[in-house]
Design a protein around this motif. Structure first.
Motif, PDB file in Angstrom:
ATOM      1  N   UNK A 101       1.235  -1.483   0.090  1.00 18.06           N
ATOM      2  CA  UNK A 101       0.001  -0.022   0.169  1.00 18.06           C
ATOM      3  C   UNK A 101       0.548   1.156   0.141  1.00 18.06           C
ATOM      4  N   UNK A 102       2.044   1.021   0.791  1.00 16.26           N
ATOM      5  CA  UNK A 102       3.050   2.145   0.611  1.00 16.26           C
ATOM      6  C   UNK A 102       3.205   2.808  -1.089  1.00 16.26           C
ATOM      7  N   UNK A 103       3.217   1.928  -2.145  1.00 12.52           N
ATOM      8  CA  UNK A 103       3.237   1.842  -3.466  1.00 12.52           C
ATOM      9  C   UNK A 103       2.300   2.459  -3.885  1.00 12.52           C
ATOM     10  N   UNK A 104       1.178   2.378  -3.251  1.00 13.41           N
ATOM     11  CA  UNK A 104      -0.611   3.459  -3.892  1.00 13.41           C
ATOM     12  C   UNK A 104      -0.159   5.332  -3.973  1.00 13.41           C
ATOM     13  N   UNK A 105      -0.304   5.655  -4.810  1.00 14.24           N
ATOM     14  CA  UNK A 105       0.076   7.158  -5.191  1.00 14.24           C
ATOM     15  C   UNK A 105      -1.198   7.357  -5.607  1.00 14.24           C
ATOM     16  N   UNK A 106      -2.464   7.032  -5.813  1.00 11.50           N
ATOM     17  CA  UNK A 106      -3.893   8.003  -6.774  1.00 11.50           C
ATOM     18  C   UNK A 106      -4.968   6.642  -7.045  1.00 11.50           C
ATOM     19  N   UNK A 107      -5.764   7.699  -6.935  1.00 11.39           N
ATOM     20  CA  UNK A 107      -7.513   6.918  -7.670  1.00 11.39           C
ATOM     21  C   UNK A 107      -7.681   7.547  -8.382  1.00 11.39           C
ATOM     22  N   UNK A 108      -7.741   7.318  -9.812  1.00  7.73           N
ATOM     23  CA  UNK A 108      -8.861   7.662 -11.017  1.00  7.73           C
ATOM     24  C   UNK A 108      -9.967   7.351 -11.189  1.00  7.73           C
ATOM     25  N   UNK A 109     -11.458   7.914 -11.041  1.00  2.00           N
ATOM     26  CA  UNK A 109     -12.499   7.485 -11.948  1.00  2.00           C
ATOM     27  C   UNK A 109     -12.292   7.666 -13.445  1.00  2.00           C
ATOM     28  N   UNK A 110     -12.828   7.192 -14.257  1.00  2.00           N
ATOM     29  CA  UNK A 110     -13.410   7.152 -15.421  1.00  2.00           C
ATOM     30  C   UNK A 110     -14.684   6.554 -15.375  1.00  2.00           C
ATOM     31  N   UNK A 111     -14.760   6.931 -17.309  1.00  2.00           N
ATOM     32  CA  UNK A 111     -16.462   6.448 -17.746  1.00  2.00           C
ATOM     33  C   UNK A 111     -16.867   4.799 -17.064  1.00  2.00           C
ATOM     34  N   UNK A 112     -15.971   4.293 -17.089  1.00  2.00           N
ATOM     35  CA  UNK A 112     -16.421   2.919 -16.822  1.00  2.00           C
ATOM     36  C   UNK A 112     -15.164   2.065 -15.655  1.00  2.00           C
ATOM     37  N   UNK A 113     -14.214   2.328 -15.558  1.00  2.00           N
ATOM     38  CA  UNK A 113     -12.641   1.881 -14.984  1.00  2.00           C
ATOM     39  C   UNK A 113     -12.527   3.055 -14.005  1.00  2.00           C
ATOM     40  N   UNK A 114     -12.097   2.552 -12.737  1.00  2.00           N
ATOM     41  CA  UNK A 114     -11.125   2.624 -11.386  1.00  2.00           C
ATOM     42  C   UNK A 114     -10.173   2.534 -12.172  1.00  2.00           C
ATOM     43  N   UNK A 115      -9.034   3.011 -11.828  1.00  2.00           N
ATOM     44  CA  UNK A 115      -7.280   2.921 -12.298  1.00  2.00           C
ATOM     45  C   UNK A 115      -6.762   3.180 -10.866  1.00  2.00           C
ATOM     46  N   UNK A 116      -6.414   2.212 -10.151  1.00  2.00           N
ATOM     47  CA  UNK A 116      -4.751   2.729  -8.766  1.00  2.00           C
ATOM     48  C   UNK A 116      -3.801   2.883  -9.609  1.00  2.00           C
ATOM     49  N   UNK A 117      -3.193   3.659  -9.238  1.00  2.00           N
ATOM     50  CA  UNK A 117      -1.730   3.955  -9.954  1.00  2.00           C
ATOM     51  C   UNK A 117      -0.839   4.029  -8.336  1.00  2.00           C
ATOM     52  N   UNK A 118       0.166   2.844  -9.301  1.00  2.00           N
ATOM     53  CA  UNK A 118       1.238   2.252  -8.252  1.00  2.00           C
ATOM     54  C   UNK A 118       2.817   3.681  -8.731  1.00  2.00           C
ATOM     55  N   UNK A 119       3.613   3.481  -7.537  1.00  2.00           N
ATOM     56  CA  UNK A 119       5.338   3.989  -8.361  1.00  2.00           C
ATOM     57  C   UNK A 119       6.046   3.064  -7.569  1.00  2.00           C
ATOM     58  N   UNK A 120       6.811   2.274  -7.984  1.00  2.00           N
ATOM     59  CA  UNK A 120       7.699   1.706  -7.473  1.00  2.00           C
ATOM     60  C   UNK A 120       9.164   1.912  -7.797  1.00  2.00           C
ATOM     61  N   UNK A 121      10.170   1.854  -7.731  1.00  2.00           N
ATOM     62  CA  UNK A 121      11.791   1.391  -7.497  1.00  2.00           C
ATOM     63  C   UNK A 121      12.488  -0.048  -7.357  1.00  2.00           C
ATOM     64  N   UNK A 122      12.995   0.003  -8.634  1.00  2.00           N
ATOM     65  CA  UNK A 122      14.155  -1.383  -8.752  1.00  2.00           C
ATOM     66  C   UNK A 122      15.674  -1.339  -9.039  1.00  2.00           C
ATOM     67  N   UNK A 123      16.110  -2.000  -8.235  1.00  2.00           N
ATOM     68  CA  UNK A 123      17.766  -2.120  -8.402  1.00  2.00           C
ATOM     69  C   UNK A 123      17.777  -2.827  -9.998  1.00  2.00           C
ATOM     70  N   UNK A 124      16.249  -3.232 -10.594  1.00  2.00           N
ATOM     71  CA  UNK A 124      17.033  -4.251 -11.374  1.00  2.00           C
ATOM     72  C   UNK A 124      17.197  -3.599 -13.173  1.00  2.00           C
ATOM     73  N   UNK A 125      18.319  -3.901 -14.154  1.00  2.00           N
ATOM     74  CA  UNK A 125      18.696  -2.947 -15.178  1.00  2.00           C
ATOM     75  C   UNK A 125      18.040  -3.881 -16.446  1.00  2.00           C
ATOM     76  N   UNK A 126      18.026  -3.345 -17.268  1.00  2.00           N
ATOM     77  CA  UNK A 126      16.844  -3.108 -18.598  1.00  2.00           C
ATOM     78  C   UNK A 126      17.261  -4.859 -18.790  1.00  2.00           C
ATOM     79  N   UNK A 127      18.310  -5.351 -19.006  1.00  2.00           N
ATOM     80  CA  UNK A 127      18.525  -6.864 -19.689  1.00  2.00           C
ATOM     81  C   UNK A 127      17.879  -7.900 -18.849  1.00  2.00           C
ATOM     82  N   UNK A 128      17.496  -7.941 -17.673  1.00  2.00           N
ATOM     83  CA  UNK A 128      16.955  -8.792 -16.775  1.00  2.00           C
ATOM     84  C   UNK A 128      15.348  -8.262 -17.000  1.00  2.00           C
TER      85      UNK A 128
END
Length: 172
Positions: A101-128
């Motif tokens: 839940x610490x990654x949850x940043x915002x909830x948006x209501x649209x015409x027929x969907x609710x969109x929950x947005x998250x932000x994350x960090x990773x130490x992985x590289x693109x080749x992974x």
């Protein structure tokens, strides 16, 4: 039937405005007026303060070949938003990232969907990353400013406020 990589017969929970489950339906059915299905989306930052953006596959039903957030999609029947975003990140990028839940940043209501947005960090590289070609054409790293431009010019949507909220979360 349309040739698409989307699974039109997957099952979704249907919600009222207060996120109470009121029913279930298949993806290929219209959501009843006044109700919603749950969608999850994430912006993932790397150690170099870059943001992973994906270009959707040409076989996607909606917005083929358009640039989008790092990962996201519809929650399946029985999934909460944390389970759904974890699954989407793994399916689309091959990443296993602990999402809370610490990654949850915002909830948006649209015409027929609710969109929950998250932000994350990773130490992985693109080749992974192990992208799912049926869903994702390619992924690239962008600075915050370049991501804003990329999404505004070539994206599914600009997501400016969601990207700004993710950047503020990242900078905390």
């Amino acid at each position: 039937m349309t040739n698409t990589s989307d699974h039109l017969y997957e099952l979704w929970d249907i919600y009222d405005h207060d996120l109470n489950i009121v029913g279930t339906q298949q993806r290929d059915q219209d959501v009843p007026t006044g109700y919603f299905h749950l969608v999850v989306s994430a912006f993932i930052f790397t150690d170099q303060d870059k943001i992973i953006l994906q270009q959707r596959s040409a076989t996607k039903l909606n917005y083929p070949n358009r640039w989008d957030c790092s990962a996201g999609g519809s929650a399946l029947k029985g999934e909460n938003h944390l389970q759904a975003i974890h699954r989407e990140i793994f399916e689309e990028l091959g990443l296993t990232i602990n999402v809370t839940e610490k990654n949850f940043i915002v909830r948006r209501y649209n015409s027929d969907w609710i969109e929950d947005w998250f932000a994350l960090k990773t130490h992985l590289t693109m080749d992974q990353l192990r992208i799912q070609k049926s869903e994702v054409n390619q992924v690239q790293l962008f600075s915050f400013n370049d991501a804003v431009v990329q999404l505004r010019q070539f994206g599914v949507a600009p997501y400016t406020s969601e990207l700004t909220a993710a950047k503020e979360w990242h900078d905390q």
